[in-house]
Design an enzyme around this catalytic site. Structure first.
Site, PDB file in Angstrom:
ATOM      1  N   ASP A  44       0.847  -0.864   0.217  1.00 19.15           N
ATOM      2  CA  ASP A  44       0.210   0.394   0.011  1.00 19.15           C
ATOM      3  C   ASP A  44       1.128   1.478   0.097  1.00 19.15           C
ATOM      4  O   ASP A  44       2.502   0.674   0.408  1.00 19.15           O
ATOM      5  CB  ASP A  44      -1.161  -0.077   1.827  1.00 19.15           C
ATOM      6  CG  ASP A  44      -2.143   1.381   1.271  1.00 19.15           C
ATOM      7  OD1 ASP A  44      -2.600   1.736   0.036  1.00 19.15           O
ATOM      8  OD2 ASP A  44      -2.064   1.923   2.057  1.00 19.15           O
TER       9      ASP A  44
ATOM     10  N   ASP B 231       0.147   4.908   1.089  1.00 17.54           N
ATOM     11  CA  ASP B 231       0.506   5.827   1.619  1.00 17.54           C
ATOM     12  C   ASP B 231       0.099   5.118   3.380  1.00 17.54           C
ATOM     13  O   ASP B 231      -0.933   4.321   3.171  1.00 17.54           O
ATOM     14  CB  ASP B 231      -1.305   6.956   2.086  1.00 17.54           C
ATOM     15  CG  ASP B 231      -1.243   7.678  -0.013  1.00 17.54           C
ATOM     16  OD1 ASP B 231      -0.485   8.081   0.355  1.00 17.54           O
ATOM     17  OD2 ASP B 231      -2.335   8.154  -0.515  1.00 17.54           O
TER      18      ASP B 231
END
Length: 173
Positions: A13, A15
């Protein structure tokens, strides 16, 4: 493809994992790498794994920035990673959101996490060994996407990402 031609992958992922989550981030000037993030990607590269980024980018749907801004930030990230001797094999993002203010992005998308679409799309494009692959995310929706795609999800909350990835890879070995 035969089993010998597949490789494991780490799906990151963006952020909250590779960088501090600044909320609707699209500017390199506001981008802050997570401690050990570049080294973690290099570790994945050196282990012979694919390194992928899968990120929801509803800021596009909300009209905060354009898809071209996402591409520009990912190009900048790739340049910064290269300086550290690391690379991402592919960046995937989903600009869609069911409550988008921009009509063309207002939809429920199987690519938007917790949907598995970004992960499964990458597994169709690359020879990924799903049984030896992991997703590292910072939210339950990331782990749900991993489970729906048939890979293991690991929750990263804080700390040094290189240390976290080193431990994760040792579990897979």
């Amino acid at each position: 493809m035969t089993a010998t031609s597949t490789r494991p992958a780490v799906f990151f992922d963006r952020d909250g994992v590779l960088n501090h989550d600044a909320g609707y981030l699209f500017e390199a000037a506001k981008f802050e790498w997570m401690d050990g993030a570049r080294e973690a990607v290099r570790l994945v590269n050196e282990a012979g794994y694919f390194a992928f980024v899968v990120t929801n980018q509803s800021g596009v749907a909300r009209g905060f920035y354009e898809e071209s801004d996402v591409h520009a930030l990912h190009r900048w990230m790739a340049e910064q990673l290269a300086l550290a001797g690391a690379h991402i094999d592919a960046f995937e993002y989903c600009p869609d959101h069911p409550e988008a203010v921009i009509d063309r992005y207002r939809r429920d998308s199987h690519r938007r996490k917790p949907g598995p679409g970004m992960i499964t799309d990458l597994m169709m494009r690359f020879p990924v060994a799903a049984d030896k692959s992991i997703l590292i995310g910072d939210k339950p929706s990331d782990l749900e996407a991993a489970e729906a795609a048939g890979i293991r999800g690991l929750l990263f909350r804080e700390g040094n990402l290189e240390t976290f990835v080193r431990q994760a890879l040792s579990l897979l070995a």
